[in-house]
Design an enzyme around this catalytic site. Structure first.
Site, mmCIF file in Angstrom:
data_model
loop_
_atom_site.group_PDB
_atom_site.id
_atom_site.type_symbol
_atom_site.label_atom_id
_atom_site.label_comp_id
_atom_site.label_asym_id
_atom_site.label_seq_id
_atom_site.Cartn_x
_atom_site.Cartn_y
_atom_site.Cartn_z
ATOM 1 N N ALA A 29 94.239 -42.571 -27.425
ATOM 2 C CA ALA A 29 93.414 -42.814 -28.638
ATOM 3 C C ALA A 29 93.929 -41.884 -29.703
ATOM 4 O O ALA A 29 94.611 -40.876 -29.357
ATOM 5 C CB ALA A 29 92.068 -42.280 -28.042
ATOM 6 N N GLY A 54 94.068 -43.829 -23.504
ATOM 7 C CA GLY A 54 93.614 -45.091 -24.011
ATOM 8 C C GLY A 54 94.628 -46.028 -24.297
ATOM 9 O O GLY A 54 94.585 -47.491 -24.091
ATOM 10 N N GLU A 93 94.678 -47.552 -20.398
ATOM 11 C CA GLU A 93 93.335 -48.253 -20.443
ATOM 12 C C GLU A 93 93.614 -49.421 -21.011
ATOM 13 O O GLU A 93 93.177 -50.416 -20.461
ATOM 14 C CB GLU A 93 92.302 -47.464 -21.180
ATOM 15 C CG GLU A 93 91.868 -46.176 -20.271
ATOM 16 C CD GLU A 93 90.811 -45.358 -21.024
ATOM 17 O OE1 GLU A 93 91.263 -44.775 -22.180
ATOM 18 O OE2 GLU A 93 89.748 -45.082 -20.371
ATOM 19 N N GLU A 100 93.666 -37.450 -19.825
ATOM 20 C CA GLU A 100 92.558 -36.929 -20.846
ATOM 21 C C GLU A 100 91.905 -35.755 -20.243
ATOM 22 O O GLU A 100 91.381 -34.730 -20.911
ATOM 23 C CB GLU A 100 91.149 -37.729 -20.709
ATOM 24 C CG GLU A 100 91.576 -39.180 -21.655
ATOM 25 C CD GLU A 100 92.225 -40.459 -20.987
ATOM 26 O OE1 GLU A 100 92.900 -39.841 -20.006
ATOM 27 O OE2 GLU A 100 92.375 -41.212 -21.556
HETATM 28 C C1 3H9 Z 1 92.383 -40.658 -24.990
HETATM 29 O O1 3H9 Z 1 93.225 -41.590 -25.021
HETATM 30 C C2 3H9 Z 1 90.880 -41.071 -24.852
HETATM 31 C C3 3H9 Z 1 90.392 -42.557 -24.312
HETATM 32 O O2 3H9 Z 1 90.352 -42.246 -22.910
HETATM 33 C C4 3H9 Z 1 89.219 -43.067 -24.685
HETATM 34 C C5 3H9 Z 1 89.159 -43.468 -26.131
HETATM 35 C C6 3H9 Z 1 87.876 -44.171 -26.591
HETATM 36 N N1 3H9 Z 1 96.349 -38.747 -31.173
HETATM 37 O O3 3H9 Z 1 103.900 -34.468 -28.420
HETATM 38 P P1 3H9 Z 1 104.839 -35.096 -29.849
HETATM 39 C C7 3H9 Z 1 101.053 -36.696 -32.475
HETATM 40 S S1 3H9 Z 1 92.783 -39.115 -25.381
HETATM 41 C C8 3H9 Z 1 96.946 -38.203 -32.282
HETATM 42 O O4 3H9 Z 1 105.590 -33.990 -30.491
HETATM 43 P P2 3H9 Z 1 106.674 -36.250 -27.808
HETATM 44 C C9 3H9 Z 1 101.365 -35.149 -32.353
HETATM 45 O O5 3H9 Z 1 100.539 -34.115 -32.760
HETATM 46 C C10 3H9 Z 1 94.272 -39.159 -25.563
HETATM 47 N N2 3H9 Z 1 98.182 -37.767 -32.469
HETATM 48 O O6 3H9 Z 1 105.784 -36.077 -29.173
HETATM 49 C C11 3H9 Z 1 102.681 -35.245 -32.877
HETATM 50 O O7 3H9 Z 1 102.481 -35.101 -34.576
HETATM 51 P P3 3H9 Z 1 103.214 -34.231 -35.330
HETATM 52 C C12 3H9 Z 1 94.943 -39.449 -24.162
HETATM 53 C C13 3H9 Z 1 99.162 -37.765 -31.552
HETATM 54 O O8 3H9 Z 1 107.646 -37.150 -27.875
HETATM 55 C C14 3H9 Z 1 103.209 -36.445 -32.921
HETATM 56 O O9 3H9 Z 1 102.323 -37.465 -32.386
HETATM 57 N N3 3H9 Z 1 96.565 -39.038 -24.305
HETATM 58 C C15 3H9 Z 1 98.701 -38.086 -30.088
HETATM 59 O O10 3H9 Z 1 107.016 -34.867 -27.442
HETATM 60 C C16 3H9 Z 1 104.533 -36.548 -32.060
HETATM 61 O O11 3H9 Z 1 103.853 -35.759 -30.558
HETATM 62 C C17 3H9 Z 1 97.047 -37.943 -24.584
HETATM 63 O O12 3H9 Z 1 96.557 -36.995 -24.153
HETATM 64 C C18 3H9 Z 1 97.302 -38.551 -30.106
HETATM 65 N N4 3H9 Z 1 96.864 -39.157 -28.892
HETATM 66 O O13 3H9 Z 1 105.449 -36.454 -26.683
HETATM 67 C C19 3H9 Z 1 98.556 -37.828 -24.866
HETATM 68 N N5 3H9 Z 1 99.710 -38.146 -29.367
HETATM 69 O O14 3H9 Z 1 104.673 -34.686 -35.629
HETATM 70 C C20 3H9 Z 1 98.902 -37.045 -25.995
HETATM 71 C C21 3H9 Z 1 100.489 -37.444 -30.192
HETATM 72 O O15 3H9 Z 1 102.538 -34.330 -36.698
HETATM 73 N N6 3H9 Z 1 100.354 -37.109 -26.477
HETATM 74 N N7 3H9 Z 1 100.196 -37.243 -31.481
HETATM 75 O O16 3H9 Z 1 103.005 -32.667 -35.163
HETATM 76 C C22 3H9 Z 1 101.216 -36.600 -25.714
HETATM 77 O O17 3H9 Z 1 101.168 -36.135 -24.675
HETATM 78 C C23 3H9 Z 1 102.511 -36.550 -26.340
HETATM 79 O O18 3H9 Z 1 102.583 -36.591 -27.719
HETATM 80 C C24 3H9 Z 1 103.504 -38.032 -26.132
HETATM 81 C C25 3H9 Z 1 104.519 -37.836 -26.916
HETATM 82 C C26 3H9 Z 1 104.001 -37.616 -24.539
HETATM 83 C C27 3H9 Z 1 102.777 -39.037 -26.217
#
Ligand code: 3H9
Length: 690
Positions: A60, A99, A102, A122
């Site tokens: 999400a 998400g 999911e 999460e």
């Molecule tokens: C969820 O899903 C809730 C659901 O269960 C329910 C819903 C109803 N959202 O980390 P990076 C941005 S909760 C918004 O440097 P990488 C990040 O801020 C979510 N922005 O890249 C950055 O922005 P900027 C569960 C996000 O390649 C840019 O993307 N998911 C999100 O080193 C690049 O990110 C997680 O907890 C997001 N979800 O790693 C995963 N994700 O360039 C969270 C990233 O402006 N994300 N951004 O600074 C990660 O772990 C890593 O970003 C990922 C990529 C592994 C995906």
């Protein structure tokens, strides 16, 4: 945002929302519409859901949390998938997280590229999955395995996901083609397999294992609201029907999104990413080539740093002045790698490769070929200046010259070279091969391309580099020094070491300052105070008595027979009372909250000074340093975020009181803190004006 191609009866929907295909409102709307179109299209028999880029779906959109939701919600889309009369197959080419997983689990099948990673992280954001994850994952892999995965939040590689049953298969080669073949097979079969309909893995044995794990998780972290919620949501899936259990999950999710712990963790997530951007350093700043490295000093730090390079595939030479020290250092490194291989965290082949990338040499002249030289010698200005002036004549033109000092003036070190533009600090934390944080110290004359290259290097080494300016102790140790001073003062005023430590672990640190001092060795601080000035009357007296902490069996606490946890020592408590009397201090008792305020507010105050001086670019950088280098509880968001939650007026007033009570003016609120407190402001809204 969603490309749609129909070919041979299959609609391939490709998500394209860089950088991570987060499921924000616009992408959700586009996906919902694309699904509706494909389902309504008579020429379409089956649907493949794919995505562009390295990440399938990063979850999400976290930035939308806590704001009014624009429809369709992710659960709405999953309802559409559940109701679809046509099979949908997820083609997971990269990370499918939160998400994202999911969404994939609500499809009728899943295939993944071998490089894909799948997980529900999460929990790390203080929440739980909110779009059916706590229900579909247990149905795919059993409640025990699912609970474990959601509790750690760690993603699993595609192969593991396939063997667990999260995906149908990990496929080599053309992923979309494989998904297309499989989804047509499902369409031909006439059956629509859905995770929600499965129950064969919800066996009594698996339930019992889940309950045991849940009890243990809650016992270990009783204050983690989301761990309790996760257990309740999974349990609901075992006791109620699918839709009722999803409603339980959704309600838990909604409550947790508003929880201060989750807000702090989300703040920390973005602060960490923002720290990668250095104001005034454009993205397109040129980089220097960095293919080989040299580390000066084969001690614990030097060896650990060399391992970081070897792990990242960069050949590195460790340089010492004498053979015995070099051999000891290299042996220690080999021992650490052997241990990792034995535990199975690396393969034997990886062990050999990594050891093979580290060579040893005697004499600085061997640093001549390296693209970067990192000095990790003795923490002594004379020693460092001598090394750098020699390096100036030895290192090749354009090489980056870094010092791993944790306190010293990097400008003064750079000044002994004829190339101060190539010099900066790289302050690794101990153990360097484990700790993610690196303070990248930008000296007055450090060239932009040197800084940009060092930041890239940090990422290559799998570290978290945060840029700081030159001052004594930089950001982390400078603030830590405030806490240490306040800790000593507390002892004299009446708190006992175990009371202070209990208040600090109660706050969320894994260890209190005195137990930590005993572990690190009280001789270290004592020696450095001798060199740099300052007095810690209690700690210094203990060190003078040869009580260095755990290694000598006694320090602030007693460690009989090699015990790892200390016990109270009446002798130390009498010593504290004596020193207090000598200082004319009347002792009194302190509550845990008072102890926390006494220790942490002066740190926040120092953080404010650090911001005013431009040593850190933003409060989030300070918080990132404290969470990743000093074990500040992430769910409190770092000292500056925490101070905002306490209220800066409260913090400033308390500091004025401490200053008056102790006669120590340095405790008085820094001008920035005072101003923000007066204005009703917060660090979060602060922007450097310079
Ligand atoms: C969820 O899903 C809730 C659901 O269960 C329910 C819903 C109803 N959202 O980390 P990076 C941005 S909760 C918004 O440097 P990488 C990040 O801020 C979510 N922005 O890249 C950055 O922005 P900027 C569960 C996000 O390649 C840019 O993307 N998911 C999100 O080193 C690049 O990110 C997680 O907890 C997001 N979800 O790693 C995963 N994700 O360039 C969270 C990233 O402006 N994300 N951004 O600074 C990660 O772990 C890593 O970003 C990922 C990529 C592994 C995906």
């Amino acid at each position: 945002m969603v490309r749609q191609e129909v070919d041979g009866g299959v609609a391939v929907l490709t998500l394209a929302n860089p950088p991570v295909n987060a499921l924000g409102a616009a992408l959700r709307a586009a996906l919902d519409e694309a699904l509706a179109t494909a389902i309504a299209d008579d020429s379409v028999r089956a649907i493949v859901l794919a995505a562009e880029g390295r990440v399938f779906v990063g979850g999400a959109d976290i930035t939308e949390f806590g704001k009014p939701q624009r429809p369709p919600s992710l659960p709405d889309i999953l309802d559409r998938l559940d109701a679809s009369p046509k099979p949908v197959m997820a083609a997971i080419g990269g990370a499918a997280l939160g998400g994202g997983l999911e969404l994939a689990m609500a499809c009728h099948g899943r295939v993944a590229a071998p490089s894909a990673k799948l997980g529900l992280p999460e929990i790390k954001l203080g929440i739980i999955p909110g779009a059916g994850g706590t229900q579909r994952l247990p149905r795919l892999i059993g409640p025990d395995a699912a609970f474990r995965m959601m509790l750690t939040g760690e993603p699993v590689p595609a192969e593991t996901a396939a063997s667990l049953g999260i995906v149908d298969a990990a496929v080599l080669g053309d992923l979309v083609a494989a998904a297309r073949t499989r989804v047509l097979e499902i369409a031909d079969s006439g059956a629509l397999p859905r995770a929600r309909d499965r129950s064969e893995k919800l066996t009594p044995e698996a339930r019992a294992r889940f309950e045991a794990q849940a009890a243990e998780a809650v016992r270990r972290d009783p204050d983690a609201t989301n761990v309790h919620a996760l257990a309740r949501a999974v349990r609901a899936g075992l006791e109620q029907d699918f839709d009722a259990a999803v409603a339980v999950e959704r309600a838990e999710f909604r409550t947790l999104v508003e929880d201060p712990r989750s807000k702090a963790l989300r703040y920390a997530f973005f602060a960490e990413r923002e720290a990668a951007r250095v104001p005034g350093l454009p993205k397109d700043t040129p980089r220097r080539t960095l293919a080989t490295a040299a580390v000066i000093g084969a001690g614990t730090m030097g060896g650990g740093i060399a391992m970081c390079f070897a792990n990242a595939g960069i050949p590195v030479t460790v340089i010492e002045t004498e053979a015995a020290a070099l051999e000891r250092g290299l042996d220690r490194v080999k021992g650490l790698y052997a241990g990792s291989a034995k535990r199975g965290s690396i393969t034997e082949a990886q062990r050999d490769e990594r050891v093979g990338r580290i060579s040893g040499a005697i004499g600085l002249e061997h640093a001549g070929e390296a693209d970067i030289v990192i000095e990790a010698a003795f923490e002594d200005m004379g020693v460092k200046r001598e090394i750098f002036s020699k390096l100036d004549t030895i290192a090749k033109p354009g090489a980056i010259l870094a010092t791993n000092t944790s306190y010293l003036d990097v400008n003064a070190i750079a000044a002994v070279t004829g190339r101060p533009q190539d010099v900066l600090g790289l302050h690794f934390f101990s153990p360097a091969n484990v700790m993610r944080l690196v303070e990248v110290v930008r000296a007055e004359k450090t060239a932009p391309d040197v800084l940009a290259t060092a930041l890239d290097l940090g990422k290559r080494l799998n570290k978290l580099p945060v840029t700081v300016g030159v001052c004594f102790g930089f950001v982390g140790n400078r603030m830590l020094e405030r806490r240490s001073r306040a800790g000593e003062r507390l002892l004299l005023e009446g708190a006992l070491p175990h009371e202070v430590d209990a208040a600090v672990t109660g706050f969320g640190f894994r260890m209190g300052p005195f137990a930590m001092g005993d572990l690190a060795g009280l001789d270290i601080g004592w020696r450095s105070r001798k060199d740099f000035g300052g007095r810690a009357p209690v700690a210094d007296s203990l060190a003078e008595m040869g009580r260095y902490g755990q290694k000598t069996g006694r320090g602030f606490y007693l460690y009989p027979d090699g015990a790892r946890t200390g016990t109270r020592d009446p002798e130390v408590e009498a010593l504290i009372a004596r020193v207090a009397a000598e200082h004319g201090i009347t002792r009194r008792s302190f509550t845990p909250d008072e102890i926390v305020a006494r220790l942490m507010y002066p740190m926040v105050n120092e953080g404010a000074r650090i911001l005013e001086e431009g040593i850190a670019a933003r409060p989030g950088d300070i918080d990132t340093i404290w969470i990743n280098g000093y074990n500040w509880p992430a769910w409190r968001g770092g000292p500056m975020h925490w101070a905002d939650t306490v209220g800066l007026k409260t913090v400033a007033e308390a500091l004025s009181r401490f200053a008056a009570e102790t006669g120590d003016d340095s405790q008085a609120p820094a001008p920035l803190l005072r101003r923000l407190a007066d204005e009703g402001g917060r660090f979060a809204a602060w922007k450097a004006t310079a």
